[in-house]
Design a protein around this motif. Structure first.
Motif, PDB file in Angstrom:
ATOM      1  N   HIS A  27       8.361   2.063   0.624  1.00 52.59           N
ATOM      2  CA  HIS A  27       7.585   1.403  -0.634  1.00 52.59           C
ATOM      3  C   HIS A  27       8.359   1.630  -1.723  1.00 52.59           C
ATOM      4  O   HIS A  27       7.649   1.496  -2.874  1.00 52.59           O
ATOM      5  CB  HIS A  27       6.310   1.915  -0.435  1.00 52.59           C
ATOM      6  CG  HIS A  27       5.581   1.411   0.808  1.00 52.59           C
ATOM      7  ND1 HIS A  27       4.783   0.389   0.634  1.00 52.59           N
ATOM      8  CD2 HIS A  27       5.396   1.844   2.206  1.00 52.59           C
ATOM      9  CE1 HIS A  27       4.353   0.437   1.872  1.00 52.59           C
ATOM     10  NE2 HIS A  27       4.790   1.192   2.698  1.00 52.59           N
ATOM     11  N   LYS A  44      -8.238   1.502   0.370  1.00 48.26           N
ATOM     12  CA  LYS A  44      -7.107   0.197   0.447  1.00 48.26           C
ATOM     13  C   LYS A  44      -7.405  -0.979  -0.670  1.00 48.26           C
ATOM     14  O   LYS A  44      -6.202  -1.663  -0.995  1.00 48.26           O
ATOM     15  CB  LYS A  44      -7.421  -0.407   1.852  1.00 48.26           C
ATOM     16  CG  LYS A  44      -8.765  -1.081   2.127  1.00 48.26           C
ATOM     17  CD  LYS A  44      -8.844  -1.734   3.461  1.00 48.26           C
ATOM     18  CE  LYS A  44     -10.338  -2.384   3.582  1.00 48.26           C
ATOM     19  NZ  LYS A  44     -10.377  -3.712   3.862  1.00 48.26           N
ATOM     20  N   LEU A  47      -4.754  -0.491  -3.384  1.00 50.62           N
ATOM     21  CA  LEU A  47      -3.395  -0.702  -3.079  1.00 50.62           C
ATOM     22  C   LEU A  47      -3.547  -2.277  -3.343  1.00 50.62           C
ATOM     23  O   LEU A  47      -2.475  -2.620  -3.904  1.00 50.62           O
ATOM     24  CB  LEU A  47      -3.015  -0.565  -1.559  1.00 50.62           C
ATOM     25  CG  LEU A  47      -2.944   0.891  -1.339  1.00 50.62           C
ATOM     26  CD1 LEU A  47      -2.521   1.078   0.227  1.00 50.62           C
ATOM     27  CD2 LEU A  47      -1.998   1.426  -2.258  1.00 50.62           C
ATOM     28  N   LYS A  48      -4.247  -3.244  -2.768  1.00 54.20           N
ATOM     29  CA  LYS A  48      -4.281  -4.559  -3.379  1.00 54.20           C
ATOM     30  C   LYS A  48      -4.111  -4.845  -4.572  1.00 54.20           C
ATOM     31  O   LYS A  48      -3.403  -5.603  -4.983  1.00 54.20           O
ATOM     32  CB  LYS A  48      -5.522  -5.118  -2.606  1.00 54.20           C
ATOM     33  CG  LYS A  48      -5.547  -5.318  -1.205  1.00 54.20           C
ATOM     34  CD  LYS A  48      -6.822  -6.054  -0.748  1.00 54.20           C
ATOM     35  CE  LYS A  48      -7.062  -5.687   0.744  1.00 54.20           C
ATOM     36  NZ  LYS A  48      -8.036  -6.539   1.171  1.00 54.20           N
ATOM     37  N   LYS A  51      -0.552  -3.720  -6.271  1.00 52.52           N
ATOM     38  CA  LYS A  51       0.605  -4.647  -5.986  1.00 52.52           C
ATOM     39  C   LYS A  51       0.923  -5.556  -6.886  1.00 52.52           C
ATOM     40  O   LYS A  51       1.750  -5.965  -7.303  1.00 52.52           O
ATOM     41  CB  LYS A  51       0.492  -5.444  -4.773  1.00 52.52           C
ATOM     42  CG  LYS A  51       0.427  -4.385  -3.215  1.00 52.52           C
ATOM     43  CD  LYS A  51       0.072  -5.355  -2.199  1.00 52.52           C
ATOM     44  CE  LYS A  51       0.405  -4.564  -0.858  1.00 52.52           C
ATOM     45  NZ  LYS A  51       0.079  -5.416   0.396  1.00 52.52           N
TER      46      LYS A  51
END
Length: 154
Positions: A27, A44, A47-48, A51
């Protein structure tokens, strides 16, 4: 199971049907960042969002990200995470003539796994009624996943 877990240089994620373990170097994290993330949980959905960002800074309380002029800190969770490492099987000489898995789980694994060239996944059997070991062309010591076979489909 809504979080990812950082431990010993790896990130772990699971939805109870599949699990993945990836080395943080895949990563783009350096050794200092990997050390700062050890034993942390992050939701989570963060994280989206991250990005799409172009700047990151790991803080004691979370990860600060920035996209243009918008800056936010994604807070770490203080909770326990399932021991994914305990369910990742070792490769054994086991054969079967058929198995069933959910196609959407295979699609999800293909999307989240790193690939050097054309995306593909390799499935290895480990033992009867045990999770299937899933790899790509990335070294197993950097990335490995498991998927549970579906037993009620012939």
């Amino acid at each position: 199971m809504q979080c990812v877990y950082f431990k010993d240089g790896f990130v772990y994620a699971t939805n109870a049907y599949i699990a993945i373990k990836q080395h943080l170097s895949l990563h783009g994290f350096n050794d200092e960042e990997i050390k700062a993330l050890d034993d942390k949980l992050l939701h989570k959905d963060h994280l989206k969002f991250m990005k799409k960002c172009d700047y990151f800074e790991i803080l004691p309380e979370g990860i600060k990200s920035r996209k243009g002029f918008l800056s936010t800190t994604h807070q770490f969770f203080d909770d326990k995470y399932p021991n994914v490492e305990a369910v990742i099987p070792t490769i054994k000489d086991y054969q079967t003539n058929k198995f069933s898995v959910r196609a959407n789980h295979l699609d999800l694994l293909q999307k989240v796994m790193f690939h050097n060239h054309e995306p593909f996944i390799k499935i290895q059997f480990t033992a009867p009624n045990r999770p299937l070991l899933v790899t790509s062309e990335i070294e197993v010591d950097k990335q490995v996943a498991i998927i549970s076979p579906v037993s009620n489909h012939e």
